[in-house]
Design a protein around this motif. Structure first.
Motif, mmCIF file in Angstrom:
data_model
loop_
_atom_site.group_PDB
_atom_site.id
_atom_site.type_symbol
_atom_site.label_atom_id
_atom_site.label_comp_id
_atom_site.label_asym_id
_atom_site.label_seq_id
_atom_site.Cartn_x
_atom_site.Cartn_y
_atom_site.Cartn_z
ATOM 1 N N GLU A 1 3.258 21.011 -16.156
ATOM 2 C CA GLU A 1 3.325 19.566 -15.868
ATOM 3 C C GLU A 1 4.630 19.197 -15.162
ATOM 4 O OE1 GLU A 1 2.729 17.140 -19.299
ATOM 5 O OE2 GLU A 1 0.565 17.069 -18.912
ATOM 6 N N ASP A 2 5.584 20.098 -15.162
ATOM 7 C CA ASP A 2 6.841 19.814 -14.475
ATOM 8 C C ASP A 2 6.568 19.618 -12.993
ATOM 9 O OD1 ASP A 2 8.183 20.088 -16.842
ATOM 10 O OD2 ASP A 2 8.851 22.142 -16.447
ATOM 11 N N GLU A 3 7.211 18.627 -12.417
ATOM 12 C CA GLU A 3 6.880 18.266 -11.043
ATOM 13 C C GLU A 3 8.028 18.498 -10.072
ATOM 14 O OE1 GLU A 3 5.334 14.306 -10.632
ATOM 15 O OE2 GLU A 3 3.938 14.567 -12.318
ATOM 16 N N PHE A 4 7.637 18.872 -8.866
ATOM 17 C CA PHE A 4 8.531 18.853 -7.702
ATOM 18 C C PHE A 4 8.006 17.702 -6.849
ATOM 19 C CE2 PHE A 4 10.998 21.929 -4.735
ATOM 20 C CZ PHE A 4 11.462 20.876 -3.962
ATOM 21 N N MET A 5 8.837 16.693 -6.674
ATOM 22 C CA MET A 5 8.427 15.498 -5.961
ATOM 23 C C MET A 5 9.066 15.478 -4.580
ATOM 24 S SD MET A 5 9.532 12.254 -4.987
ATOM 25 C CE MET A 5 10.983 11.926 -5.984
ATOM 26 N N LEU A 6 8.258 15.152 -3.561
ATOM 27 C CA LEU A 6 8.807 14.963 -2.214
ATOM 28 C C LEU A 6 8.339 13.609 -1.715
ATOM 29 C CD1 LEU A 6 7.757 18.302 -2.281
ATOM 30 C CD2 LEU A 6 9.514 18.206 -0.497
ATOM 31 N N SER A 7 9.236 12.904 -1.092
ATOM 32 C CA SER A 7 8.967 11.505 -0.775
ATOM 33 C C SER A 7 9.361 11.198 0.667
ATOM 34 C CB SER A 7 9.789 10.654 -1.762
ATOM 35 O OG SER A 7 9.751 9.299 -1.449
ATOM 36 N N ALA A 8 8.462 10.482 1.357
ATOM 37 C CA ALA A 8 8.761 10.046 2.735
ATOM 38 C C ALA A 8 8.446 8.556 2.856
ATOM 39 C CB ALA A 8 7.923 10.834 3.737
ATOM 40 N N HIS A 9 9.259 7.833 3.595
ATOM 41 C CA HIS A 9 8.955 6.407 3.779
ATOM 42 C C HIS A 9 8.041 6.237 4.988
ATOM 43 C CE1 HIS A 9 12.712 6.977 6.086
ATOM 44 N NE2 HIS A 9 12.225 6.073 6.909
ATOM 45 N N LEU B 1 3.544 14.355 -3.679
ATOM 46 C CA LEU B 1 4.032 13.894 -2.377
ATOM 47 C C LEU B 1 3.814 12.390 -2.330
ATOM 48 C CD1 LEU B 1 2.304 16.646 -0.181
ATOM 49 C CD2 LEU B 1 4.508 16.753 -1.360
ATOM 50 N N ILE B 2 4.884 11.662 -2.137
ATOM 51 C CA ILE B 2 4.792 10.202 -2.134
ATOM 52 C C ILE B 2 5.017 9.689 -0.713
ATOM 53 C CG2 ILE B 2 5.811 8.069 -3.022
ATOM 54 C CD1 ILE B 2 6.477 9.569 -5.592
ATOM 55 N N THR C 1 0.839 -1.192 0.000
ATOM 56 C CA THR C 1 0.000 0.000 0.000
ATOM 57 C C THR C 1 0.878 1.247 0.000
ATOM 58 O OG1 THR C 1 -1.431 -1.304 1.454
ATOM 59 C CG2 THR C 1 -2.010 1.022 1.109
ATOM 60 N N TYR C 2 0.589 2.185 -0.901
ATOM 61 C CA TYR C 2 1.277 3.475 -0.804
ATOM 62 C C TYR C 2 0.305 4.575 -1.206
ATOM 63 C CZ TYR C 2 1.991 3.691 -5.902
ATOM 64 O OH TYR C 2 1.816 3.761 -7.259
ATOM 65 N N GLY C 3 0.617 5.790 -0.823
ATOM 66 C CA GLY C 3 -0.272 6.897 -1.132
ATOM 67 C C GLY C 3 0.478 8.002 -1.845
ATOM 68 N N GLU C 4 -0.268 8.738 -2.660
ATOM 69 C CA GLU C 4 0.371 9.918 -3.239
ATOM 70 C C GLU C 4 -0.639 11.052 -3.311
ATOM 71 O OE1 GLU C 4 1.829 9.461 -7.349
ATOM 72 O OE2 GLU C 4 0.458 7.792 -7.610
#
Lengths: 436, 436, 436
Positions: free
Chosen positions: B180-188, B223-224, B169-172
């Motif tokens: 459309e250019d993205e700034f992605m931020l990711s947390a485990h 945001l991932i 399971t993961y959420g975004e």
């Protein structure tokens, strides 16, 4: 690419420091110059060890801006004092005669004689080494103590030499590899009884030649044994079109003493040979010093002339001109040793090994990390430091395996030593994770 | 380009350190792992705050070189001593069970039991955090004092877990911007009761998501929230073609303690996110340390794998693995604080602000300086230091406004802080002196 | 290319420090501003020494974003105290009046008067220098001691000036060289009785102009004598298309005191003029400091605006604004000296010489080293240090003479001083070893 064979071990198995030292001892008494029978005798001895093509280039041949000089040979030379006693004799030490001295037989006063005598006031027991290749003259070298002991009176001098049409002699040993690309190593063979400069280089390349014959290599190897300056110029003149096959090169000189090591970069300054030596120094000889190219030195001057600009550096232990024994009778068999020769050979073997095994892998699984665990490649990070190092090395190799980075690049960027980078890249190839 | 809106102030207005800390507290007791109901509960809680698309990826799905594992859930787990007393209980602390432990119910000797026990001899009061995702086994973690108090005899162990087909399971949270250019931020989100690693990152991104919803942005934000390694790999596998839209990215982890900050550069090493963090550190967190990329760490390993090579760095306070509380029960609610969370959020907001407002202006009057005086832009240089700084900033911007320099370039070259460069460039736009 | 002529010696032979100092003294009393008869008188005096084209650009002319202002002239100006005594008089020192002051004749209280008075409390004996070019006002400058001695009462002020349609005046001296490529040197001429800033620059360029007339040069030289800011802007507006002919340029200011020298790089930062000054400093002025470009200073701001981006740096002794005498009556004839002016001229002459003589030679014998010995170029290495240096310089030049390296490149790479590189390259040209 060489992933499974272990070139370094094969190179190290061949010969020993003692073998090299014995060859130095055997060749030490021979009177070499930039031409003549001493050079031929030296090349013949090398040819007993490795297949050597010996070239004779006639006096008067034009080689670029230079002309192959007359051939010089010498039979005897001495000075007799007013009482008729031989006080300086070529038979005692071949440094006693200025190399390329014209023949002479005459009586002359001490004052006149002194115009032809050379000594080292600061090192009163050593005989200097002098040459006069390109202007015709004659002279003797002797210790300063000998010089000071000379009394007034009429002296007799004899130099029974010939300077006449003949040829320049050089040898090359070519060992074919998988590709036409060449790794060239060059040693000068023009110095008489001087052990470090450059019987040490001759002995090292001879051992290397034997060793290379025992392994399959990716590069073809060319070992050049030639008189300094005029010899490498002659080789380049005869191989002008082919010279661009040289992808890596080293001039090897003064490798029998315990100093240094010292490396002078190629004119280009950042080619693989420069970077490979840097890696080997940091791994194996951390006291090693690396300096930028300068256009004075040995035959790298010719290889790095602007028309060729070959990727050739100079490898030494003590730097030429910077050790007191340089170009004197103190550069003798005590100045070099089996252990130092062996260490130098070891360095060259590691440089060859690095160049041979360097390649730019491409990951077969470039998207995200491959799962090392399921392949048994990813052990627990805790505990064993060596294991952790190997895993970091694996991660670095996989991360940089986009085809744009060689193993050498990877070692430089990661700070992981080359040998470990290479080891894990072999492992990753075996596991199907890297390809060309 | 964003010249008039003030993104930073808008981002800072939203939420607080207390809000983030409260969310950390609320999520702390949940037992998370790389799959299972704890992850779902965590994502559900985040979805109360921000719009979250929750993905369920079935066990057995192939994601590049990996396979989505079985889903793990646990109900209870304990050890009873020979007298029948529960001496270790999952109900007391979810770190007591090795994550992904197989179910077990048996009696065994102390010696046999100890093969399944893990403690920290150097930190006798802390429980370690251990996982066994990819090889099936079971184990308990306990304090070293507990371990040492164990007496001989027969013990009973129970782990009532299931490891079976289910899903990952993961959420975004995707927030559309002008482009459309993205700034992605990711947390485990795979760690159980560990506050800094990584409830802090979860709380920070949740607040950031809410704040971004309140402003118009040039970039789209993604945001991932995903389990470490397998989660980001799954995201990348499902978004392979779209990944190149990511123009800037940050992995956010361990941002609740008072250390650092620390930034690890992207694999590329000089992209805008790397340089933006550097500017924000020098302005706002001068003690911050920046290190080069290395292929070990959090999910930046996947984003920066050679096939993707995305411009993604890692932002932390204390560096993972380098603080004693890391991966132990001491990474608890006392180890993080509202003020530290708030400072970290502030940094991220400044990074976002910088990236959002960065552009490459072109002077409308590139020949000679524009006459600032007639526009009231050029006050007397004497006196007010702030005024002088603003005028120098204006001169720098105008001088470098040839379209080849971004505001970030200008800040780097001039040494003027980014916020002032941006402020005066807004002023110059309003005065018609700069254009796109 | 200039291989045989010795430009430096020719430039140094012309004029002297005393000549320059005498010109500074002669021009010191003239009241200059950005327009008016003082500027004309100054240019007329320069025109006595060198051929000068004097341009009059009418007030109101548009020059890029600027407008040529009204012309300002002044006849008398004074303040009378309540007793009718002249206590401040323009006739005593032209700094007493704020430059571009409107005409005024009125009686006013001390309090009202003080709104128009400027002094330096920290330097109570110095008169400050103030201007009000672009907003219409009037004022007096005086020593702080004068200011403090003023007693209450009614004062009378008179400024008999005119501010009316006229023209902006600037001069240029163009000296044609072998090519259309230009070396431009620029001095501002708008300051009244200030010796270092910038009568020193005016005197230096005047001497340089005379000297350049006496030699054949490769570059054409353009000496610009113009009011600061508006003058260089006007020149650039009138020569927009031609400006790209400027291949090297120097703004010369504050070159009569004993500080520095200081050099500020061009906006490009690594053009020949930047590197030439660096060479001259290391040879001739090792205490010299070089700083990066910044968009504040003298007319390099205009030459280096993004639309032009010319290779123009700023040469000074003490840095403007950083010496206490700057823009005060202490920047007087005692603050500058013949010896300092001469040293500065010497630096500029060396810079000109370097730029003139710099070229990228090609070896006629690029394959291996040429045989220097047979040409008498290669003396024995022992003994004479200077000889060794020359031989190393020769080897460097020959080694780098592939057409990709200028003499300046060679000096930088080898560490050999430029003058020696140039000397041996001349020798090698004479021997047929180098060609264009």
């Amino acid at each position: 690419m060489s992933t499974s064979r272990d070139i370094l071990q094969a190179l190290l198995r061949q010969g020993s420091g003692d073998d090299m030292y014995d060859l130095v001892c055997e060749l030490f008494p021979v009177c070499r110059s930039i031409s003549g029978d001493g050079v031929r005798a030296t090349l013949d001895r090398i040819a007993n060890e490795i297949p050597l093509t010996i070239h004779e280039v006639p006096s008067g041949s034009e080689v670029f801006d230079w002309t192959v000089p007359k051939e010089w040979n010498i039979r005897e030379a001495w000075i007799k004092d007013p009482s008729g006693k031989k006080i300086v004799d070529f038979a005692d030490h071949n440094l006693h005669v200025v190399s390329y001295s014209m023949p002479v037989r005459e009586r002359l006063s001490l004052a006149k004689l002194k115009e032809h005598l050379f000594s080292l006031p600061d090192r009163p027991d050593w005989i200097p080494y002098r040459t006069s290749y390109y202007n015709e003259s004659w002279g003797f070298c002797l210790t300063h103590r000998q010089l000071e002991a000379l009394e007034d009176g009429e002296y007799e001098v004899c130099i029974d030499s010939t300077l006449s049409a003949g040829s320049l002699t050089y040898g090359e040993c070519f060992i074919e590899g998988e590709t036409e690309d060449e790794f060239m190593l060059s040693a000068h063979i023009c110095h008489p009884s001087l052990a470090n400069d450059n019987l040490s280089g001759i002995a090292l390349l001879t051992r290397l030649g034997k060793a290379l014959l025992s392994v399959d290599t990716r590069y073809s190897y060319r070992l050049i044994f030639a008189p300094g300056t005029i010899g490498s110029i002659t080789w380049l003149a005869q191989n002008k079109a082919r010279a661009s096959r040289i992808k890596h090169g080293l001039v090897v000189s003064c490798v029998g003493d315990g100093g240094g090591p010292t490396y002078k970069r190629s004119r280009r300054g950042d080619v693989d040979i420069d970077r490979a030596v840097s890696q080997v120094f940091s791994d194996f000889a951390p006291a090693g010093e690396i300096e930028d190219f300068s256009p004075y030195g040995y035959d790298e001057r010719q290889y790095c002339s602007p028309g060729f600009n070959l990727p050739v550096g100079l490898l030494e232990r003590s730097k030429y001109g910077a050790f007191p024994e340089y170009h004197t009778s103190a550069d003798d068999l005590d100045f070099v040793s089996p252990v130092n020769l062996d260490f130098s050979y070891n360095m060259v073997a590691r440089i060859v090994d690095l160049i041979e095994t360097n390649w730019s892998p491409v990951s077969t699984l470039p998207f995200c990390e491959p799962q090392l665990g399921k392949r048994g490649l990813y052990e627990a990070m805790g505990g064993d430091n060596q294991r952790v190092d190997r895993q970091m090395a694996m991660l670095w190799v996989l991360n940089l395996a986009c085809g744009n980075h060689s193993l050498l690049d990877m070692a430089e960027r990661s700070g992981v030593r080359y040998s470990l980078i290479r080891e894990v890249s072999d492992l990753l190839v075996r596991n199907g994770l890297l390809r060309r």
